[in-house]
Design an enzyme around this catalytic site. Structure first.
Site, PDB file in Angstrom:
ATOM      1  N   HIS A 134       0.885  -1.267  -0.158  1.00  0.00           N
ATOM      2  CA  HIS A 134      -0.045   0.041  -0.079  1.00  0.00           C
ATOM      3  C   HIS A 134       1.069   1.109  -0.038  1.00  0.00           C
ATOM      4  O   HIS A 134       1.846   1.239   0.485  1.00  0.00           O
ATOM      5  CB  HIS A 134      -0.762   0.110   1.244  1.00  0.00           C
ATOM      6  CG  HIS A 134      -1.960   1.034   1.435  1.00  0.00           C
ATOM      7  ND1 HIS A 134      -1.759   2.230   1.790  1.00  0.00           N
ATOM      8  CD2 HIS A 134      -3.087   1.108   1.052  1.00  0.00           C
ATOM      9  CE1 HIS A 134      -2.699   3.135   1.737  1.00  0.00           C
ATOM     10  NE2 HIS A 134      -3.663   2.163   1.636  1.00  0.00           N
ATOM     11  N   ASP A 211       3.397  -4.477   7.973  1.00  0.00           N
ATOM     12  CA  ASP A 211       2.259  -3.648   7.893  1.00  0.00           C
ATOM     13  C   ASP A 211       1.138  -4.752   8.096  1.00  0.00           C
ATOM     14  O   ASP A 211       0.570  -5.471   7.181  1.00  0.00           O
ATOM     15  CB  ASP A 211       2.006  -3.131   6.346  1.00  0.00           C
ATOM     16  CG  ASP A 211       0.579  -2.484   6.133  1.00  0.00           C
ATOM     17  OD1 ASP A 211      -0.246  -2.575   6.931  1.00  0.00           O
ATOM     18  OD2 ASP A 211       0.628  -1.849   5.141  1.00  0.00           O
ATOM     19  N   GLN A 214      -4.201  -5.118   7.097  1.00  0.00           N
ATOM     20  CA  GLN A 214      -5.180  -6.090   6.583  1.00  0.00           C
ATOM     21  C   GLN A 214      -5.196  -7.455   7.211  1.00  0.00           C
ATOM     22  O   GLN A 214      -6.105  -8.129   7.223  1.00  0.00           O
ATOM     23  CB  GLN A 214      -4.875  -6.218   5.079  1.00  0.00           C
ATOM     24  CG  GLN A 214      -5.207  -5.129   4.192  1.00  0.00           C
ATOM     25  CD  GLN A 214      -6.623  -4.383   4.389  1.00  0.00           C
ATOM     26  OE1 GLN A 214      -7.629  -5.034   4.912  1.00  0.00           O
ATOM     27  NE2 GLN A 214      -6.938  -3.192   4.061  1.00  0.00           N
ATOM     28  N   LYS A 237     -10.316  -0.713  10.623  1.00  0.00           N
ATOM     29  CA  LYS A 237     -10.640  -1.846   9.675  1.00  0.00           C
ATOM     30  C   LYS A 237     -10.972  -2.999  10.643  1.00  0.00           C
ATOM     31  O   LYS A 237     -11.200  -4.274  10.235  1.00  0.00           O
ATOM     32  CB  LYS A 237      -9.224  -2.127   9.021  1.00  0.00           C
ATOM     33  CG  LYS A 237      -9.046  -0.939   7.769  1.00  0.00           C
ATOM     34  CD  LYS A 237      -7.829  -1.281   6.967  1.00  0.00           C
ATOM     35  CE  LYS A 237      -7.159  -0.403   6.420  1.00  0.00           C
ATOM     36  NZ  LYS A 237      -7.892   0.169   5.275  1.00  0.00           N
ATOM     37  N   CYS A 376      -5.034   2.416  -3.379  1.00  0.00           N
ATOM     38  CA  CYS A 376      -3.718   3.225  -2.870  1.00  0.00           C
ATOM     39  C   CYS A 376      -2.470   2.284  -3.094  1.00  0.00           C
ATOM     40  O   CYS A 376      -1.845   1.977  -2.199  1.00  0.00           O
ATOM     41  CB  CYS A 376      -4.130   3.540  -1.274  1.00  0.00           C
ATOM     42  SG  CYS A 376      -5.318   4.974  -1.081  1.00  0.00           S
TER      43      CYS A 376
END
Ligand code: C6P
Length: 419
Positions: A134, A211, A214, A237, A376
């Site tokens: 991302h 990261d 997700q 999220k 993104c």
């Protein structure tokens, strides 16, 4: 309490009780159709338990934290720090000192890039990221490489949408100071083997920055088992409010880093000649924090924990696999990324030569919310020589009935654009 059974059809799913009842926003019509929300990868919806926790805080407890001696301020501080404890437990952090509240994943990654990067990178050093990142895990590294003179390198991906492990083996070397990668791609859905990648980074003396935007909402996360040096994720999220995110970091690395932002709360002492910094985690929390949002995140973590992350990932896997099979039957539809066994609960696809924005607009008219665009993550779209995809993403409140509605609406889009 989470109670009762999903009141829409679910094919061979574990029994969960009344999840949909906890999400009032999902009980509405859009353009005369029941809302089907398939955009949780962008931002999830919030259960009443989160809304009520924040409402209760504002109605009964609000005051600034870590500042007042008065009762309300102490109660607010207790609630805020209790939320930090819940988050620490959720990711199995060894200490609450290692859980820093930020605004979101983006700010967490910028914190690492600027604070750790400025202190540790120099010309000749290499920063390694991947082609499936991302922008939040690309741009901060581009900026810090410009400032420090370090070189940014990218791990390419295979045609199946997985990391190219041969290339990774060559790119990781003694010049690599940091390897920053996503645990799950927000476009391809690819789930990366985080613990193995962290171990590979450590083998060449690099730190590993994960990261988790997700992955943390969907997969059980144990930072000690992963041995990650940093993990970044966003509350919004994972059923929590917007405006708050988390940076987990190893204590000795965080302790050695200079502050990111200066201001209130992050200082121990300020003199006109200079300042000294507060202890962790406050050294990295400048200014009045997002107190109610932290409390909302704490409630979201409780909700996810009650459902159980193992159940959540299994449930989503079944919905996504069903969707993957159904979408494959639509002629002219191409799904990006690996097969169901290697991906999380999202599907990005192109439908013939219909622009993804047009697909999303047709779906919206049927009450179905998906995201269309580059999400993104332009480099990964460049890799496939496309500018955009349509993306359907699934979470605990979605059902196979909704997948059927998606398929019908996609066929409608095909007929409207007559191909
Ligand atoms: N992806 C999407 O629709 P923030 O915006 O800071 O909460 O999260 C940034 C981010 C970082 N890494 C990954 C893998 C992400 O997916 C995201 C957010 C959303 O795909 C919004 S662009």
């Amino acid at each position: 309490m989470i109670s009762a059974t999903l009141n829409r059809k679910v094919t061979s799913m574990p029994t969960v009780t009344n999840i949909l009842d906890d999400f009032p926003i999902l009980h509405q019509e859009v353009h005369g159709h029941p809302l089907v929300y398939l955009d949780s990868t962008a931002s999830s919806q919030k259960p009443v338990q989160v809304l009520e926790a924040m409402d209760h805080y504002y109605r009964t407890t609000h005051a600034n934290v870590h500042r007042g001696i008065h009762t309300l301020s102490e109660a607010a501080t207790t609630a805020y720090e209790d939320a930090r404890r819940r988050v620490a437990r959720f990711i199995n952090a060894p200490s609450t000192k290692q859980v820093i509240f930020t605004r979101n994943t983006t700010e967490s990654l910028n914190l690492v890039a600027y604070s750790w990067g400025r202190a540790n990178l120099a010309p000749g050093d290499e920063v390694l990221i991947t082609e499936m990142e991302h922008h939040s895990n690309i741009v901060p590294w581009q900026l810090i490489c410009e400032i420090t003179g370090a070189t940014l390198r990218y791990v390419p991906i295979t045609p199946q949408g997985e990391l190219d492990y041969d290339a990774l083996g060559q790119l990781l070397n003694e010049r690599t100071k940091v390897f920053a990668f996503t645990a799950m791609s927000n476009v391809l859905g690819t789930i990366n083997p985080v613990a193995e990648l962290v171990a590979q980074a450590h083998a060449v003396g690099a730190i590993a920055v994960v990261d988790g935007a997700q992955s943390v909402p969907h997969l059980s996360t144990d930072v000690q088992a992963l041995d990650a040096d940093f993990l970044a994720f966003s509350s919004h999220k994972m059923l929590g409010p917007t405006g708050i995110g988390v940076l987990y970091g190893k204590k000795e690395i965080l302790q050695a880093m200079p502050p990111f932002l200066g201001g209130g709360d992050m200082i121990r002492e300020v003199k006109m000649s200079g300042s000294r910094w507060n202890d962790l985690p406050y050294k990295f929390e400048a200014g009045t924090p997002a107190i109610a949002d932290a409390i909302g995140l704490g409630a979201a973590v409780d909700y996810l924990t009650q459902l159980g992350l193992d159940w959540i990932s299994e449930y989503e896997h079944q919905i996504m696999t069903y969707a993957w099979e159904q979408l494959q039957q639509i002629e002219g539809l191409r799904i990006l990324g690996p097969g169901p066994e290697r991906r999380g609960g999202l599907l990005s696809f192109v439908l013939g030569d219909i622009h993804p924005h047009d697909v999303a607009a047709v779906l919206d008219m049927q009450g179905i919310a998906v995201r269309a665009g580059h999400h993104c993550a332009q480099p990964i779209h460049d890799h496939y020589h496309i500018s955009a995809t349509t993306r359907a993403s699934f979470y605990i409140y979605n059902t196979t009935d909704e997948v059927d509605l998606l398929v019908t609406a996609l066929n409608k889009a095909k007929s409207i654009f007559s191909f």
